[in-house]
Motif scaffolding. Structure first.
Motif, PDB file in Angstrom:
ATOM      1  N   ARG A 123     -19.187  -1.981  13.172  1.00 56.39           N
ATOM      2  CA  ARG A 123     -17.884  -2.534  12.780  1.00 56.39           C
ATOM      3  C   ARG A 123     -17.574  -3.839  13.501  1.00 56.39           C
ATOM      4  O   ARG A 123     -16.782  -4.648  13.032  1.00 56.39           O
ATOM      5  CB  ARG A 123     -16.782  -1.505  13.092  1.00 56.39           C
ATOM      6  N   ASN A 176     -13.224  -5.222  10.786  1.00 59.40           N
ATOM      7  CA  ASN A 176     -12.678  -3.908  11.127  1.00 59.40           C
ATOM      8  C   ASN A 176     -11.952  -4.018  12.459  1.00 59.40           C
ATOM      9  O   ASN A 176     -12.554  -4.386  13.465  1.00 59.40           O
ATOM     10  CB  ASN A 176     -13.829  -2.902  11.213  1.00 59.40           C
ATOM     11  N   SER A 227     -10.375  -1.646  14.228  1.00 59.76           N
ATOM     12  CA  SER A 227     -10.180  -0.430  15.020  1.00 59.76           C
ATOM     13  C   SER A 227     -10.767  -0.599  16.415  1.00 59.76           C
ATOM     14  O   SER A 227     -11.550  -1.506  16.671  1.00 59.76           O
ATOM     15  CB  SER A 227     -10.863   0.746  14.321  1.00 59.76           C
ATOM     16  N   THR A 228     -10.385   0.293  17.293  1.00 57.09           N
ATOM     17  CA  THR A 228     -10.988   0.334  18.625  1.00 57.09           C
ATOM     18  C   THR A 228     -12.422   0.831  18.490  1.00 57.09           C
ATOM     19  O   THR A 228     -12.689   1.752  17.731  1.00 57.09           O
ATOM     20  CB  THR A 228     -10.201   1.308  19.521  1.00 57.09           C
ATOM     21  N   LYS A 229     -13.309   0.197  19.227  1.00 59.17           N
ATOM     22  CA  LYS A 229     -14.706   0.630  19.147  1.00 59.17           C
ATOM     23  C   LYS A 229     -15.152   1.150  20.508  1.00 59.17           C
ATOM     24  O   LYS A 229     -15.207   0.391  21.466  1.00 59.17           O
ATOM     25  CB  LYS A 229     -15.626  -0.538  18.742  1.00 59.17           C
ATOM     26  N   GLY A 284      -8.818  -2.250  19.823  1.00 57.86           N
ATOM     27  CA  GLY A 284      -8.504  -2.654  18.462  1.00 57.86           C
ATOM     28  C   GLY A 284      -7.381  -3.670  18.440  1.00 57.86           C
ATOM     29  O   GLY A 284      -6.794  -4.006  19.452  1.00 57.86           O
TER      30      GLY A 284
END
Lengths: 733, 552
Positions: free
Chosen positions: A326, A381, A383-385, A421
């Motif tokens: 992502r 993307n 979001s938190t990764k 994120g």
């Protein structure tokens, strides 16, 4: 520099003694394994010793007196088996005039000097193969000085552009064309030929080897860019070819500039690859989307860990791939204004090619600009990764890797990466990619895997991939904490320490020096242990017979030469030695693991026959059967003047002396093998020179010296050299 | 490894090894000479590698599984393969079972709607009541209906790797999850035959490099990249010069050498080259000699097509219809594959070689894989035409190998995701399809050939059947297609069970030999029993597996 030391071993009953300390890389002395007695014949068998300059058989009949050299022993064949498939021979040392009923025998081996061995390794590993001139030079300045030169290419003045007219032709194409359309006229065939020409003639040989290593490590595929990707936007195959070739050229140029900095790090090289449009397209990041319910494409995320940094299954799992993928969403390419080629936030160019009747500002073929890496926040993307969740560096690495902290983790050994994120997607998202690679570029797994690859390049194939599974056979090989490491694993460990303990981390030239300083590199560990890839084979063939006879190093002065295209293909699909010996298409590997560095892939009956045909054709004079415009495995612009080389390098009095001629060519073709191990080759070469084309006796010293194609002398010498080079030893590196 | 161990290994043993190159038959082989029939019973095998991982769910389609093309995936609000799922033919009853596979034959009249070879655009009903073929696989139908084809779905191995390179290695070295095994299944099979030391040609591949499945250190298997160029020059390049050069090369092969890591390998392959040059020069691999044609007019056309499309002129009905691409049977990038396939077939047919193979690549369809046309469909056409053509070649032109003695098997490193991705392709997954064809293969039982199997489709049927579908296929979005991590088709059969059965029951290995060739078999009866032979629960990952299936 160690002096040559004779090794002695007494037969059977008598004790073994060594007069010096055995080093890890010195093989044990040969053991006489058979002795046959039959009438007055005595025959001894022992396995050859690597790089043996001379074997002496000592014999005697009285155990209380010293054994003395027995010059009556000679190498002779014996039949092992005979069948309808043919006869198999072995060789033994035989004396036929022994009169005494009993005898004591020992074999004394004189190895070549350690400098000779080292020098041969240097030419085989740090260059694309010895040339007559480089052999002379390394013998003059010594291998240590030669290595130091090659490890500091910024101090070498490169003059390769003068070695062939094609340099000017090709390099004139690598320019940004004016006239409204940013394009290069260089096709992939031009880029390949240029790469080959530099491999043949560059002074900065090791730099060329490293550039090929990087090309084959950070694999990209020209045909996927020019075909699959650009087919969407263009209908002009020539243009597509050229822009895709330009991507490959730019990677090469950036790596070159990076490597010319003495403190170049692995991260520098990795970053160039990550930002390369060729890579973004090749592993499908270009169309990967992570916004909304879109699922990111995992191809790059997998390979950046599996193949480019950490090694397969070395510290990551499928979940890490999925989450990491992502990060790269939004990394793509577009055609931007020329002034924006270094600005990843630029929007697509809307400038219409002047004179175009099409008014569309979105049809790419209608616009002028440059295809470049751009970042598009809209598909990113946000979001938190969390990657490498709760993972710790395996205990086998030991300190400092198990005891230091990583990323922002407080717990030692925990290498988890958390990329927070965002609520909205903006240009800041681009930094996620850099954050990720900045970290993994110096993770222990990367240090290990890249060190292993470099060791494989420079030492031997005997560096298996690491494993973190204790039940896997390779686990203990790289169990650094467990100690008791093999010389190979010790070297990998040493490279990792060099990588880790210098600042900045991962300085490539320092790691390489750790390898070239090693015992393995300097002695038997690296001597003749590898097999040449198709590129190395074709280039080394040209180099082996290539001398600039007037010392000018300019085109026209060489006794061995190629136009490059003959080796790598005149156009993208054409057959050439590189396609025939295993389909090694430069810049166009279809699988991201790169062309194999180890031997088994390249060695099969079919690929060997193609290698030999190329070599034989190369040795045949241009215009003679086997090297004409229609039957020309080597190509009409690739050839050699073997007699010219002989004349330039040896005194006229020796030109019709078969032994002297054989000796000269053996010394330049097999510099590290040792005369003791080449005695059969030498007699075969002398015999070749003394027989005609129908294998009837034809004394070499009765021929008239000539370098005119077709003349008996010219054929005879070419034939002998070709014969020596078709033998198995020339496949080795 | 200790320093001493390293020395020992590298050099002391090297002595013995250096001498052993001079011996005809490796020691390990002598004990095997008394066992088994490999190479002695006339049976042969041809393997075709499908490199890149074939999207098997679009090859052998579970068309009666509602998840394939009907169920709406709540996460996306769409079906799982909106762009690439193959549609049902409204006029066909896919639930009918026990019948032959449909063959959507073409017409030779250009005005007819079914003129183009691949005019049919829906799933081809296989007749087992559940599965359909991709329309580009239509040429499998005649092979299937003759009872000569087994399609085995849900094939993989435990703890599946999703790395191409690793997974291909495991399929070839026969030891899943073990990268240290450097030799191949068919290499070990040839060693067990006892012939590898005496016959120069036992295992042969025709591609750019010798694949791992044929590699090994004690004997050389042969790889040719271009059989039409398989000869050497001489300097000078005339008869005398060539002979002189050949002799010098042959002699040099016997010179002793100090042990180095790759010298054994070079010796073996150099010797193999010397031994096989004459054999290959006696076979016509040329394009001019490519005159092999079908035994009857093909696919409803007015001519018999060339069996090996190596040029456009020999590609289906193209030339016969005034160069009409609609009549191609394979894509135009397939010609080098069929050149190699023809060579592999010739090798089996004209020499004593036991195993031959080649490969075709491009199956890694992450991106735009295509539904009815494009990358994946084109590759399917190659597979189907290859099996169709090989059956005809080895029947009509049989010499040293007959279709009844041959098995053709495909290999592919894994299957692909059940759901398509955003790039209109599919990603790496687990289980896939193996295609197995041959005169002795037990496919669809029909009046001309009683095989005992109600269909040739294995592991892809609506109801449990002990012979062809012992482990049921559960349908729906929580079914078999999503059984691994809610995402991937779970395996029910190990690829080693299929290859093992062929090596034993077709090529003639004993079970003892097979335990050595595929070590997983030796786990039978132990606590880690992998159940490669007899059905059970895998001792490695506790998955229920079928063991061997009744394919031969």
């Amino acid at each position: 520099m160690r002096r040559a030391r004779p090794l002695s071993l007494l037969l059977a009953v008598l004790t073994t003694s060594f007069s010096f300390q055995i080093l890890a890389s010195d093989p044990p002395a040969p053991v006489i394994t058979n002795i046959n007695v039959s009438g007055s014949t005595r025959a001894l068998r022992f396995a050859p010793y690597p790089a043996a300059s001379n074997y002496t058989i000592l014999s005697g009949t009285n155990a209380s007196l010293p054994l003395t050299p027995n010059p009556n022993f000679f190498l002779a064949p014996f039949i092992i088996s005979a069948s309808t498939n043919g006869t198999n021979y072995g060789y033994e040392w035989r004396v036929t005039n022994s009169t005494s009923p009993n005898g004591l025998y020992s074999v004394r081996v004189t190895p070549v000097s350690s400098n000779t061995l080292f020098a041969a390794n240097v030419l085989n590993r740090l260059t694309y193969g010895p040339t007559p001139d480089e052999i002379e030079r390394i013998n003059m300045i010594g291998p240590d000085a030669y290595v130091a030169e090659q490890l500091a290419p910024w101090n070498i003045t490169e003059d390769v552009a003068g070695t062939h007219a094609n340099f000017a032709t090709i390099e004139n194409k690598f320019v940004e064309a004016t006239n409204f359309v940013w394009r290069t006229n260089a096709a992939i065939a031009d880029l390949r030929a240029w790469h080959v020409l530099r491999a043949i003639g560059a002074k900065r040989q090791f730099l060329e080897i490293l550039l090929q290593f990087l090309e084959n490590h950070f694999v990209t595929q020209w045909s996927k860019t020019s075909g699959s990707y650009f087919d969407t936007y263009y209908d002009d195959g020539t243009y597509q070819d050229a822009v895709a070739a330009q991507f490959e050229y730019l990677e090469n140029e950036k790596w070159l500039n990076a490597l010319l900095n003495p403190s170049c790090t692995f991260y520098d090289l990795l970053k160039i690859s990550a930002e390369s449009p060729a890579m973004i397209i090749y592993l499908d990041t270009v169309s990967s989307k992570g916004n909304g319910s879109n699922i990111a494409n995992e191809n790059y995320a997998r390979e950046i860990m599996e193949l480019f940094c950490m090694g397969v299954d070395n510290g990551y799992d499928q979940n890490d791939i999925t989450v990491q993928s992502r990060i790269w969403t939004g990394w793509t390419v577009d055609k931007v204004d020329l002034s924006n080629v270094f600005n990843p936030f630029a929007s697509a160019t809307t400038n219409i090619i002047p004179g175009s009747t099409n008014t569309s500002t979105t049809t790419k073929s209608n616009l002028y600009g440059a295809w470049s890496f751009v970042y598009k926040p809209s598909v990113h993307n946000t979001s938190t990764k969390t990657i490498f969740t709760n993972k710790f560096v395996p205990s086998r690495f030991g300190p400092p890797w198990t005891t230091k902290t990583y990323f922002t983790n407080a717990v030692p050994g925990k290498y988890q990466i958390v990329i927070p994120g965002h609520t909205t997607s903006d240009t800041n998202g681009i930094f996620e990619g850099y954050q990720f690679i900045t970290n993994i570029a110096n993770y222990p797994f990367t240090e290990e895997y890249i060190s292993i690859k470099l060791c494989k390049l420079l030492i031997s194939d005997n560096f298996p991939n690491p494993s973190n599974d204790p039940s896997n056979a390779n686990y203990n090989v790289y169990n650094y904490a467990g100690g008791n490491l093999s010389p190979e694993a010790s070297l990998v460990y040493g490279c990792m320490q060099t990588w880790e303990t210098n600042s900045p981390k991962g300085q490539i030239w320092k790691v390489l020096k750790t390898i070239t300083d090693s015992d393995l590199f300097r002695s038997h560990g690296a001597s003749q242990q590898k097999v040449k890839t198709p590129l190395e084979y074709a280039v080394s063939t040209v180099r082996a017979l290539r001398s600039s006879t007037n010392g000018s190093n300019v085109a026209g002065s060489f006794t061995g030469y190629s136009d490059g295209y003959n080796i790598s293909g005149s156009s993208s699909g054409s057959a050439c030695v590189m396609t025939r010996t295993g389909n090694m298409l430069l810049f166009d590997r279809d699988a991201p693991d790169g062309y194999p560095e180890t031997a088994p892939y390249w060695v099969s009956a079919g690929s060997i026959s193609e290698r030999l045909r190329f070599l034989q054709s190369f040795c045949i004079a241009i215009g003679q059967a086997g090297h004409t415009s229609t039957t020309n495995d080597a190509g009409s612009n690739t050839g050699c003047d073997i007699v010219g080389l002989l004349k330039a390098k040896t005194p006229a009095s020796s030109w019709t002396n078969a032994a002297a001629v054989a000796d000269y060519f053996l010394s330049i073709i097999y510099p590290g093998e040792g005369a003791g191990n080449l005695s059969l080759y030498r007699s075969a070469a002398v015999n070749f020179l003394n027989t005609d084309d129908n294998s009837a006796s034809s004394p070499f010293n009765l021929l008239t010296v000539s370098s005119t194609p077709g003349q008996p002398y010219d054929n005879r010498v070419r034939g002998m050299v070709g014969s020596l080079m078709t033998m198995q030893r020339f496949q080795e590196q | 490894m200790t320093r001493r161990g390293f020395l020992d290994r590298s050099f002391k043993i090297g002595l013995g090894v250096a001498l052993s190159t001079l011996v005809d038959i490796p020691l390990v082989v002598k004990r095997a000479l008394a066992e088994g029939n490999i190479g002695l019973n006339g049976k042969k095998l041809l393997f075709i590698w499908l490199r890149g991982a074939n999207d098997s769910l679009n090859s052998l389609i579970p068309i009666q599984d509602s998840a394939y093309n009907t169920d709406i995936n709540p996460a996306t609000g769409t079906v799982i393969r909106p762009n690439i799922a193959i549609d049902k033919d409204g006029a066909a009853d896919y639930s009918a079972s026990g019948i032959a596979c449909d063959f959507p034959q073409s017409s030779s009249a250009s005005a007819d709607p079914n003129y183009a070879t691949f005019w049919y655009q829906n799933g081809i009903r296989t007749g087992n009541g559940f599965a359909a073929l991709h329309p580009s696989l239509k040429f499998l139908a005649p092979v299937y209906n003759a009872g000569d084809l087994a399609l085995i779905h849900r094939v993989a191995y435990p703890r599946q790797s999703r790395s191409h390179f690793d997974s291909q290695n495991y399929w070839e070295n026969g030891n899943p999850n073990n990268n240290t095994v450097q030799d191949g299944i068919f290499y070990r099979t040839m060693i067990q035959s006892g012939l590898a030391g005496t016959n120069p040609l036992t295992g042969v591949s025709v591609q750019s490099a010798l694949p791992l499945i044929l590699r090994g250190s004690a004997a050389a298997m042969t790889n040719l990249s271009d059989p039409t160029r398989y000869n050497l020059l001489g300097i000078p390049n005339n008869t005398g010069g060539n002979n002189k050069a050949d002799k010098a090369l042959l002699d040099a092969g016997f010179y002793p050498f100090a042990s180095k890591q790759n010298r054994e390998l070079l010796s073996l392959q150099y010797k193999n080259m010397s031994d096989t040059l004459a054999i290959f020069s006696a076979i016509d691999f040329s394009e001019l000699g490519n005159t092999f044609v079908d035994d009857a007019n093909t696919d409803g056309d007015s001519v018999a097509y060339n069996l090996f499309p190596t040029t456009s002129a020999k590609n289906g009905g193209y030339a016969a219809h005034g160069n009409d691409a609609n009549k191609y049977v394979v894509d135009t990038n397939a010609y080098s594959f069929f050149t190699n396939l023809k060579a592999a077939a010739l090798v089996l047919n004209k020499t004593s070689a036991i195993v031959a193979g080649t490969e075709t690549t491009g199956f890694d369809t992450h991106n735009n894989q295509g539904k009815l046309t494009g990358t994946h469909p084109n590759l399917q056409r190659r597979i189907a035409w290859a099996l169709y053509a090989l059956r005809k070649y080895f029947t009509k032109y049989s010499d040293k190998c007959n279709w009844n003695n041959l098995v053709v098997v495909t290999l592919s490193e894994f299957g692909r995701t059940s759901k398509q991705n955003t790039s209109l392709g599919t990603d790496h997954a687990e289980a896939g399809v193996m295609f197995v064809a041959g005169g002795a293969v037990k496919g669809f039982s029909n009046p001309n050939k009683i095989t005992g199997n109600p269909s040739g489709i294995f592991n892809c049927a609506g109801s449990v059947d002990p012979s062809v579908n012992p482990i049921g296929w559960t349908t729906g979005l929580n079914g078999s297609m999503f059984a691994i991590q809610s995402n991937y088709l779970r395996r029910t059969t190990d690829y080693r069970s299929m290859l093992g059965k062929l090596i034993r029951d077709h090529l003639g290995a004993t079970q003892n030999q097979l335990n050595w060739i595929i070590p997983g078999y030796a786990s039978e009866g132990t606590s880690k029993d992998e159940h490669l032979r007899v059905a059970g629960t895998s001792g490695v990952d506790s998955t229920q597996v079928t063991g061997e299936l009744n394919i031969i």
